[in-house]
Design a protein around this motif. Structure first.
Motif, mmCIF file in Angstrom:
data_model
loop_
_atom_site.group_PDB
_atom_site.id
_atom_site.type_symbol
_atom_site.label_atom_id
_atom_site.label_comp_id
_atom_site.label_asym_id
_atom_site.label_seq_id
_atom_site.Cartn_x
_atom_site.Cartn_y
_atom_site.Cartn_z
ATOM 1 N N ILE A 41 0.862 -1.184 0.000
ATOM 2 C CA ILE A 41 0.000 0.000 0.000
ATOM 3 C C ILE A 41 0.895 1.229 0.000
ATOM 4 N N GLU A 42 0.611 2.135 -0.945
ATOM 5 C CA GLU A 42 1.427 3.328 -1.135
ATOM 6 C C GLU A 42 0.678 4.553 -0.647
ATOM 7 N N ASP A 43 1.416 5.454 -0.008
ATOM 8 C CA ASP A 43 0.855 6.720 0.453
ATOM 9 C C ASP A 43 1.999 7.734 0.539
ATOM 10 N N GLY A 44 1.884 8.805 -0.177
ATOM 11 C CA GLY A 44 2.890 9.864 -0.116
ATOM 12 C C GLY A 44 4.289 9.428 -0.474
ATOM 13 N N GLY A 45 4.420 8.501 -1.411
ATOM 14 C CA GLY A 45 5.739 8.039 -1.825
ATOM 15 C C GLY A 45 6.299 6.915 -0.975
ATOM 16 N N GLU A 46 5.641 6.563 0.100
ATOM 17 C CA GLU A 46 6.071 5.448 0.960
ATOM 18 C C GLU A 46 5.243 4.206 0.612
ATOM 19 N N VAL A 47 5.863 3.035 0.668
ATOM 20 C CA VAL A 47 5.160 1.774 0.436
ATOM 21 C C VAL A 47 5.324 0.905 1.671
#
Length: 154
Positions: free
Chosen positions: A67-73
């Motif tokens: 799951i990706e959010d704001g460039g973080e996975v």
């Protein structure tokens, strides 16, 4: 009261509940090439998992979703999974540590081609969970030996 399943025990053990960070933040001590190979293996064998899920002979079926959010996975285990139209739906069973767009207990859907792992229990053995293997090097010898003993395919 619902009995504690082997999968639940595994997820609790892997999350290191005495640690301030969730298991999804294991970011050192393993070989990234081994992890990439584990994800590739899980994806290449996902059809066997789908077949098993459609006519279950085991229990505690789960898939791991990036799951990706704001460039973080961050990778989360989805439990109580079902499969329909080439997608898995399940419930997020990890506390988030990097991403803020999901919560523990939330329903989530992931494409069959996007999963990072799958697993189920059968005959007291864990099938799949290929991404755990590179993480064994981050554990104590005793803990790693316990997990190896659980694997159907060490």
């Amino acid at each position: 009261m619902k009995p504690i399943t082997p999968l639940a025990l595994l997820l609790v053990a892997l999350c290191g509940c005495s640690e301030p960070k969730p298991d999804t933040l294991v970011d050192f001590g393993y070989d990234q090439k081994e992890m990439d190979a584990a994800i590739a293996r899980a994806r290449s064998e996902v059809d066997a998992f789908v077949s098993e899920l459609s006519k279950p002979t085991g229990s505690d079926y789960a898939v791991k979703a990036p799951i990706e959010d704001g460039g973080e996975v961050e990778h989360f285990w989805l439990v109580d999974v079902s499969f329909k139209d080439d997608k898995f739906e399940g419930t997020i069973s990890n506390e988030p540590g990097l991403v803020g767009n999901v919560t523990l207990g939330q329903k989530w859907t992931v494409s069959k081609t996007d999963i990072s792992d799958w697993m189920y229990m059968k005959g007291g053995k864990m099938h799949g969970n290929y991404t755990m293997r590179p993480l064994l090097s981050t554990m104590s010898e005793d803990e790693a030996a316990q997990f190896r003993a659980m694997l159907a395919d060490p």
